[in-house]
Enzyme design. Structure first.
Site, mmCIF file in Angstrom:
data_model
loop_
_atom_site.group_PDB
_atom_site.id
_atom_site.type_symbol
_atom_site.label_atom_id
_atom_site.label_comp_id
_atom_site.label_asym_id
_atom_site.label_seq_id
_atom_site.Cartn_x
_atom_site.Cartn_y
_atom_site.Cartn_z
ATOM 1 N NE ARG A 83 -3.102 2.672 2.800
ATOM 2 C CZ ARG A 83 -3.040 3.481 3.861
ATOM 3 N NH1 ARG A 83 -2.458 3.089 4.961
ATOM 4 N NH2 ARG A 83 -3.595 4.671 3.829
ATOM 5 C CD GLU A 176 -4.429 7.692 10.010
ATOM 6 O OE1 GLU A 176 -3.908 8.756 10.375
ATOM 7 O OE2 GLU A 176 -4.039 6.579 10.392
ATOM 8 C CE1 TYR A 318 0.535 2.424 13.604
ATOM 9 C CE2 TYR A 318 -1.451 3.650 13.050
ATOM 10 C CZ TYR A 318 -0.222 3.131 12.691
ATOM 11 O OH TYR A 318 0.247 3.310 11.408
HETATM 12 C C1 PNW Z 1 -0.917 7.294 10.961
HETATM 13 N N1 PNW Z 1 -3.005 9.118 16.810
HETATM 14 O O1 PNW Z 1 -1.109 8.482 11.649
HETATM 15 C C2 PNW Z 1 -0.560 7.722 9.543
HETATM 16 O O2 PNW Z 1 -1.445 7.247 8.558
HETATM 17 C C3 PNW Z 1 0.857 7.443 9.159
HETATM 18 O O3 PNW Z 1 1.227 8.279 8.098
HETATM 19 C C4 PNW Z 1 1.749 7.582 10.380
HETATM 20 O O4 PNW Z 1 3.098 7.504 10.059
HETATM 21 C C5 PNW Z 1 1.346 6.475 11.342
HETATM 22 O O5 PNW Z 1 -0.018 6.503 11.653
HETATM 23 C C6 PNW Z 1 2.142 6.449 12.638
HETATM 24 O O6 PNW Z 1 1.881 7.583 13.412
HETATM 25 C C7 PNW Z 1 -1.559 8.557 12.952
HETATM 26 O O7 PNW Z 1 -2.513 9.969 17.537
HETATM 27 C C8 PNW Z 1 -1.059 9.561 13.756
HETATM 28 O O8 PNW Z 1 -3.955 8.399 17.183
HETATM 29 C C9 PNW Z 1 -1.539 9.740 15.028
HETATM 30 C C10 PNW Z 1 -2.513 8.904 15.508
HETATM 31 C C11 PNW Z 1 -3.025 7.898 14.716
HETATM 32 C C12 PNW Z 1 -2.532 7.718 13.436
#
Ligand code: PNW
Length: 483
Positions: A83, A176, A318
């Site tokens: 992806r 997102e 996550y």
């Molecule tokens: C994602 N949170 O972002 C993005 O899609 C990626 O580009 C990024 O590198 C990856 O996660 C890791 O951070 C997020 O705070 C950033 O919950 C912050 C959050 C979730 C996703």
């Protein structure tokens, strides 16, 4: 809780897809090469380096030049899917529907796609992963002008389907939208950091941005279904991120409600209009009143016509947090609906072990619950389009290679998928690790490293971490175990 268990290598369906994921600005580099136009990230990381750990992604992994080797490397892990995202301003430098096309930019994605197919890896393509062409932001504020943005985005999508759709069979419109709306237009920690400028209105703009994304998604879905899908036979959807929320005090009805409401504000905000063709969740209307835009009769019709065309739910996930109902809300309460988030509950129990990112803890049980929550609400097959973690001390290649912490994290999260599928009846079709390579982590610069491949950002040398080989073995074992 699940985090104390050993990894069990539980079975996954034989057709389950395993992949890696990246985004253009984070890995490509070549920021000013071959006619590429600037994106808001090129501007932001240069104009205000203090907001991005003093760093920019002018070069980053230099995937722009090392792409052929990178695909060869990736293919050693036996992945089914890669992806990646297209940089809009690389193929339409000024971004707009009447602006010229950059054939050199198109040629880069053509050769990437061809190389993947040659290696038997399916390309899954995100159209928008945060790098808005600078010129359309300058012209009309990008997402702040719904009609203009929708027309320009549709034109850009049309170009991508025309040029790449013969070989790309899975499309993602936006990555997102929550992060774009809140982090880029309310907190201002991501480009364009709009709320930091004079004359902006954080009371309404984040919700306008979300509205624009939802409608632009729907009209591109409709265009794909009518004009391209009959011949190209691909599928299309959107990617939503979101934590799972547990009540801070498990015995408090207020906290139980707060946890649910927090997920409606995070996921339902986009999921309900896009996948159900409905208005925003009732709790959002109640909290935000007329600061939340309304859908006109025509727009409701568009959502109703397109909601069922989305072929999957793209989930970036996550971690899990505790949610606590606030009685005395701080000024920024309106995006969390008076919910305070924490990693420790009322009994002093931590949600899970910390990673190298302050917001990310290991909590595989919450992941299983979120898969159930999403399945119950939207009844769509889920593809986990991002999941992974940064470990501590990974700048040092010796430390990075021995990434037991990551192996355990991904092992436990894959066990959760297995349980969701086999014990709970949830449909999950694939899992893409974030990320293929260590890369530019937005506001955090080159600090946290999510790759299953280590990068030395001075020499650009690639070194696979043990998790890459672990995942290769684990996916083989798990898929071999299913009946
Ligand atoms: C994602 N949170 O972002 C993005 O899609 C990626 O580009 C990024 O590198 C990856 O996660 C890791 O951070 C997020 O705070 C950033 O919950 C912050 C959050 C979730 C996703």
């Amino acid at each position: 809780t699940g985090q104390d268990l050993p990894v069990q290598e539980l079975p996954l369906p034989s057709e389950f897809a395993w992949g890696t994921a990246t985004a253009a600005y984070q890995v490509e580099g070549g920021a000013f090469r071959d006619g590429k136009g600037d994106s808001i990230w090129d501007t932001y990381s240069h104009l205000e380096p203090s907001r991005t750990n003093g760093e920019n992604a002018d070069v980053t992994c230099n995937h722009y030049e090392l792409m052929l080797e990178d695909v060869d490397l990736m293919s050693q892990f036996d992945v089914d899917v890669y992806r990646f995202s297209i940089s809009w301003s690389r193929i339409i430098p000024l971004g707009g529907r009447n602006d010229p096309i950059n054939e050199k930019g198109i040629a880069f994605y053509d050769s990437l796609i061809n190389k993947l197919i040659e290696r038997n890896i399916e390309p899954v393509v995100t159209l928008y992963h945060w790098d808005t062409p600078q010129r359309i932001y300058d012209r009309y504020g990008a997402f702040l002008n719904t009609t203009e943005f929708e027309a320009d985005f549709k034109h850009y999508a049309h170009l991508c389907f025309t040029r790449f759709g013969d070989r790309v069979k899975k499309w993602i419109t936006f990555n997102e939208p929550y992060i774009t709306s809140i982090f880029a237009h309310l907190n201002g920690t991501l480009a364009p950091g709009h709320c930091r400028e004079k004359g902006t209105d954080t009371k309404t703009e984040p919700w306008r941005v979300g509205h624009t994304i939802i409608l632009s998604h729907a009209s591109v879905v409709e265009m794909y279904a009518s004009t391209f899908q009959p011949l190209q036979k691909g599928s299309i959807s959107i990617v939503l991120n979101g934590h799972f929320y547990e009540p801070h005090d498990a015995n408090s009805q207020q906290d139980i409600d707060a946890a649910q409401r927090r997920m409606e504000f995070y996921i339902g905000w986009f999921g309900d209009p896009v996948f159900l063709g409905q208005d925003y969740p009732a709790a959002m209307r109640e909290y935000l009143g007329d600061r939340l835009p309304g859908f006109s009769a025509e727009e409701r019709e568009l959502l109703r016509r397109t909601c069922k065309i989305n072929a999957f739910y793209g989930m970036n996930h996550y971690s899990t947090k505790y949610a606590r109902q606030l009685t005395d809300p701080p000024a920024y309460d309106d995006w969390t609906s008076n919910v305070e988030e924490s990693a420790i509950n009322s009994e002093g129990v931590e949600i899970g072990p910390p990673s190298a990112a302050q917001w990310l803890r290991v909590a595989p049980e919450g992941f299983r619950k979120l898969l159930n929550w999403v399945w119950k609400r939207y009844r769509l097959p889920i593809i986990v389009t991002e999941n992974g973690c940064p470990c501590i001390g990974e700048k040092d290649v010796e430390v990075a290679v021995n990434d037991q912490f990551r192996q355990r994290y991904v092992g436990l999260y894959l066990d959760s998928i297995s349980r969701a599928i086999n014990e709970d009846g949830v449909k999950v079709e694939g899992w893409y690790v974030w990320s293929f390579l260590d890369n530019y982590e937005w506001a955090a610069g080159y600090g946290p490293r999510y790759g299953i491949v280590h990068i030395d950002f001075d020499t650009l040398k690639r070194t696979p971490k043990n998790s890459a080989w672990y995942l290769k073995r684990s996916l083989k074992t798990r898929r071999g175990r299913s009946a």
